[in-house]
Design a protein around this motif. Structure first.
Motif, short mmCIF file in Angstrom:
data_model
loop_
_atom_site.label_atom_id
_atom_site.label_comp_id
_atom_site.label_asym_id
_atom_site.label_seq_id
_atom_site.Cartn_x
_atom_site.Cartn_y
_atom_site.Cartn_z
N GLY A 167 44.86 52.36 37.04
CA GLY A 167 44.44 51.01 37.39
C GLY A 167 44.26 50.10 36.20
N PHE A 168 44.24 50.65 34.97
CA PHE A 168 44.07 49.86 33.75
C PHE A 168 45.40 49.54 33.09
CE2 PHE A 168 40.06 51.97 34.42
CZ PHE A 168 39.09 51.07 33.99
N ARG A 169 46.53 49.74 33.78
CA ARG A 169 47.83 49.61 33.13
C ARG A 169 48.10 48.19 32.62
NH1 ARG A 169 48.33 50.30 38.54
NH2 ARG A 169 49.33 48.65 39.77
N ASP A 170 47.56 47.15 33.30
CA ASP A 170 47.82 45.78 32.87
C ASP A 170 47.06 45.39 31.61
OD1 ASP A 170 49.49 45.49 35.04
OD2 ASP A 170 47.93 44.62 36.33
N SER A 171 46.10 46.20 31.17
CA SER A 171 45.34 45.88 29.95
C SER A 171 45.80 46.68 28.75
CB SER A 171 43.84 46.16 30.20
OG SER A 171 43.63 47.52 30.49
N LEU A 172 46.87 47.47 28.89
CA LEU A 172 47.31 48.31 27.78
C LEU A 172 47.76 47.47 26.59
CD1 LEU A 172 49.32 51.11 29.62
CD2 LEU A 172 46.97 51.16 28.80
N THR A 173 48.51 46.40 26.84
CA THR A 173 49.04 45.58 25.74
C THR A 173 47.92 44.97 24.93
OG1 THR A 173 50.97 45.10 27.10
CG2 THR A 173 50.57 43.67 25.19
N TYR A 174 46.90 44.43 25.60
CA TYR A 174 45.80 43.78 24.87
C TYR A 174 45.00 44.82 24.08
CZ TYR A 174 41.49 41.21 24.02
OH TYR A 174 40.41 40.61 23.44
N LEU A 175 44.79 46.00 24.64
CA LEU A 175 44.03 47.03 23.92
C LEU A 175 44.81 47.53 22.71
CD1 LEU A 175 42.56 49.11 26.90
CD2 LEU A 175 41.38 47.42 25.48
N GLU A 176 46.10 47.66 22.84
CA GLU A 176 46.90 48.08 21.68
C GLU A 176 46.88 47.03 20.58
OE1 GLU A 176 50.66 48.95 23.33
OE2 GLU A 176 50.05 50.88 24.22
N GLU A 177 46.83 45.74 20.93
CA GLU A 177 46.71 44.69 19.92
C GLU A 177 45.40 44.81 19.14
OE1 GLU A 177 47.08 41.04 21.95
OE2 GLU A 177 49.23 41.26 22.36
N LEU A 178 44.35 45.32 19.79
CA LEU A 178 43.07 45.52 19.10
C LEU A 178 43.04 46.81 18.30
CD1 LEU A 178 40.59 44.47 21.95
CD2 LEU A 178 41.35 43.09 20.02
N GLY A 179 44.08 47.62 18.38
CA GLY A 179 44.13 48.87 17.63
C GLY A 179 43.49 50.04 18.34
N ILE A 180 43.28 49.93 19.64
CA ILE A 180 42.65 50.99 20.42
C ILE A 180 43.72 51.84 21.07
CG2 ILE A 180 41.12 51.49 22.37
CD1 ILE A 180 39.72 48.83 21.81
N GLN A 181 43.59 53.14 20.96
CA GLN A 181 44.52 54.06 21.61
C GLN A 181 44.09 54.24 23.08
OE1 GLN A 181 45.33 57.72 19.50
NE2 GLN A 181 44.63 56.82 17.55
N VAL A 182 45.04 54.16 23.96
CA VAL A 182 44.77 54.29 25.39
C VAL A 182 45.52 55.51 25.92
CG1 VAL A 182 44.87 53.17 27.65
CG2 VAL A 182 44.52 51.78 25.60
N LYS A 183 44.79 56.39 26.58
CA LYS A 183 45.37 57.57 27.20
C LYS A 183 45.26 57.41 28.72
CE LYS A 183 46.03 59.48 23.20
NZ LYS A 183 47.39 59.64 22.63
N MET A 184 46.43 57.46 29.38
CA MET A 184 46.48 57.19 30.82
C MET A 184 47.51 58.12 31.44
SD MET A 184 47.28 53.52 32.62
CE MET A 184 48.98 53.57 32.05
N PRO A 185 47.31 58.56 32.68
CA PRO A 185 48.34 59.39 33.34
C PRO A 185 49.68 58.67 33.38
CG PRO A 185 46.29 59.46 34.58
CD PRO A 185 46.11 58.41 33.53
N SER A 186 50.75 59.42 33.35
CA SER A 186 52.11 58.86 33.28
C SER A 186 52.55 58.33 34.63
CB SER A 186 53.09 59.92 32.79
OG SER A 186 52.68 60.45 31.55
N PHE A 187 53.57 57.42 34.57
CA PHE A 187 54.21 56.89 35.77
C PHE A 187 55.61 57.49 35.90
CE2 PHE A 187 51.06 53.63 34.94
CZ PHE A 187 50.62 53.29 36.20
N MET A 188 56.08 57.56 37.11
CA MET A 188 57.47 57.99 37.34
C MET A 188 58.39 56.79 37.15
SD MET A 188 57.53 60.72 40.50
CE MET A 188 56.88 59.56 41.67
N GLU A 189 59.51 57.03 36.54
CA GLU A 189 60.52 55.99 36.38
C GLU A 189 61.18 55.71 37.73
OE1 GLU A 189 60.97 54.28 33.74
OE2 GLU A 189 59.66 55.46 32.40
N LYS A 190 61.79 54.54 37.79
CA LYS A 190 62.45 54.14 39.04
C LYS A 190 63.61 55.09 39.34
CE LYS A 190 64.43 50.16 41.40
NZ LYS A 190 64.81 48.71 41.29
#
Length: 489
Positions: free
Chosen positions: A405-428
């Protein structure tokens, strides 16, 4: 001349038992009876008063017994009694006392409660007379009779015959013993937290959710900020607040258990909540400023989490984030009603954001937020607004473990230098995850489950798992923070 309607045959009653007597059964009162009559009646007879045959025989037997005792006592040498000074003598107590309590009739021909005449009347038992005095403040004389159906159901209406009543010493002492017994029963059955020996440690855990030692420790934070009242002490007020959170009982049930009015229950909950929030308790046990990064790394981080997601070159803070749901009633405010409706759950709720360490220690609780806000937008708002100075507390290369549910905030957190660990998604077009993606998701789940367990610990306080009324919506964040602070403490 016709006879007046007010004139009628004069009734002669016995001076002692007030029973109507015939002319041949009336006996004049002798002088030797006057002292005996004063004790049960409290009155002195006059020349026109008379006694019935039964009372005359009764007093004759009393006089004969007294004469026999006097004759036997004269043969023995009696020691001289010490004469007390008038100031040392006990005050005189009359044999009968008039009390300002209404009383019913004592007759046998009609019911003393409803005045109905009837042949099938029963004598009112002693315990019923005492309970009627407690509930209605009306005295029923000994020997009074009533209808049998009055003893099988609650007595609501009683019509007294006099505004005052005359009772003797034996009735007063009997009533005092009954009242003492009732008070002792009430003290044993009533739930009381003022007496430290009244409840054991397991009772505190069952009722309040914390042991007795933790309750005494929590009492120190509210003792100086909450005042005692005639109906409840500070200990009782704190117990009311914890019982409300732990059991989720209604104010009516708490009022019955603790013998306190519902308004007193509401005031107790309000003052204790304000004392814990505005005081030092929550500040010392919850929030990013109550603990340092080094304490989180060395005391509240599991070795497995450091092995899987940590960096051996420098210590890192590993935090697990997730939102929890607090259900509320449907609001009459249409705008708030739309904002608090969750399409995912199909009901009204608000969402506090819970941040814990990998050991399940509550680091902070932020919010609550509207149900329309997803987890990603809530986390973005927290970081942009720098709530609780989180951006200065969190450093680069720290790890946030989140769900999808936090997938839309990954880009902003990476800009702050924070590592985000989240379960993977299946490709189309894929039907299942790849081996590496599935293993990565399993590792995240192996660490992230602690936040789900933390949310379950919050819901163990039943008040937060129920549907809260609209009047309590502004205080939901305070309740969640207090519960998390108690868990940390």
């Amino acid at each position: 001349m016709p006879r007046s309607k007010s004139c009628g045959p004069k009734s002669y009653g016995c001076f002692n038992c007030q029973r109507r007597t015939r002319q041949k059964d009336r006996y004049p009162i002798h002088k030797k009876y006057k002292s005996l009559l004063y004790k049960p009646t409290g009155r002195t007879p006059c020349e026109t008063d008379s006694l019935c045959n039964r009372c005359r025989h009764m007093f004759d037997s009393i006089l004969r017994r007294k004469d026999g005792k006097k004759k036997s006592s004269t043969s023995l040498q009696q020691p001289e009694e010490k004469v007390l000074h008038p100031s040392q003598q006990a005050p005189f107590s009359p044999p009968s006392v008039t009390l300002p309590f209404p009383c019913t009739t004592r007759g046998h021909s009609s019911c003393c409660l409803c005045k109905r005449p009837g042949p099938k009347l029963v004598v009112v038992p002693v315990d019923v007379r005492h309970r009627i005095f407690i509930s209605h403040e009306i005295v029923i004389p000994a020997g009074a009779r009533c209808c049998p159906n009055h003893l099988q159901r609650n007595i609501e209406k009683i019509s007294p015959s006099a505004e005052t009543t005359t009772v003797n010493r034996s009735y007063i002492s009997q009533l005092i013993r009954f009242l003492r017994t009732e008070v002792l029963k009430t003290e044993k059955t009533r739930l009381s937290f003022d007496n430290s020996s009244h409840l054991i440690d397991s009772d505190y855990v069952d009722l309040l959710g914390i042991p007795k030692a933790a309750y005494d420790d929590l009492l120190k934070y509210v003792d100086g900020r909450v005042k005692s009242t005639p109906s409840r002490t500070v200990r009782t007020s704190l117990a009311i607040f914890l019982m409300k959170l732990r059991g989720g009982d209604s104010n009516k049930v708490l009022s019955t258990l603790l013998n306190i009015s519902k308004s007193g229950i509401r005031r107790s909950i309000k003052v204790i909540r304000s004392a814990l929030i505005d005081g030092n308790f929550v500040k010392e046990n919850l929030g990013f400023q109550h603990i340092t990064r080094e304490e989180i790394i060395h005391q509240h981080t599991r070795p497995l989490a450091q092995t899987l997601f940590g960096d051996n070159t420098q210590p890192q803070v590993i935090l697990v984030l997730d939102g929890t749901y607090i259900y509320i009633n449907k609001s009459s405010n249409f705008k708030f009603q739309r904002q608090s409706f969750s399409f995912h759950k199909g009901r009204q709720l608000v969402k506090p954001m819970v941040i814990v360490s990998t050991s399940g220690y509550f680091l902070s609780v932020l919010g609550p937020y509207f149900a329309k806000d997803n987890d990603a937008s809530i986390l973005t708002h927290i970081m942009r607004s720098n709530l609780e100075d989180i951006r200065n507390w969190v450093e680069e290369d720290d790890v946030f473990i989140v769900d999808r549910g936090f997938r839309d905030s990954l880009t902003y957190l990476e800009e702050l230098g924070i590592q985000v660990k989240m379960p993977s998604f299946m490709e189309k077009g894929d039907k299942q995850l790849s081996t590496d993606a599935a293993n990565t998701s399993r590792l995240v789940t192996k660490i992230r489950w602690v936040v789900e367990s933390a949310n379950a610990r919050i819901k163990q306080w039943k008040y937060l798992s129920y549907i809260l009324p609209s009047s309590q919506i502004p205080f939901i964040g305070d309740y969640v923070r207090i519960v998390c602070s108690i868990c940390n403490r």
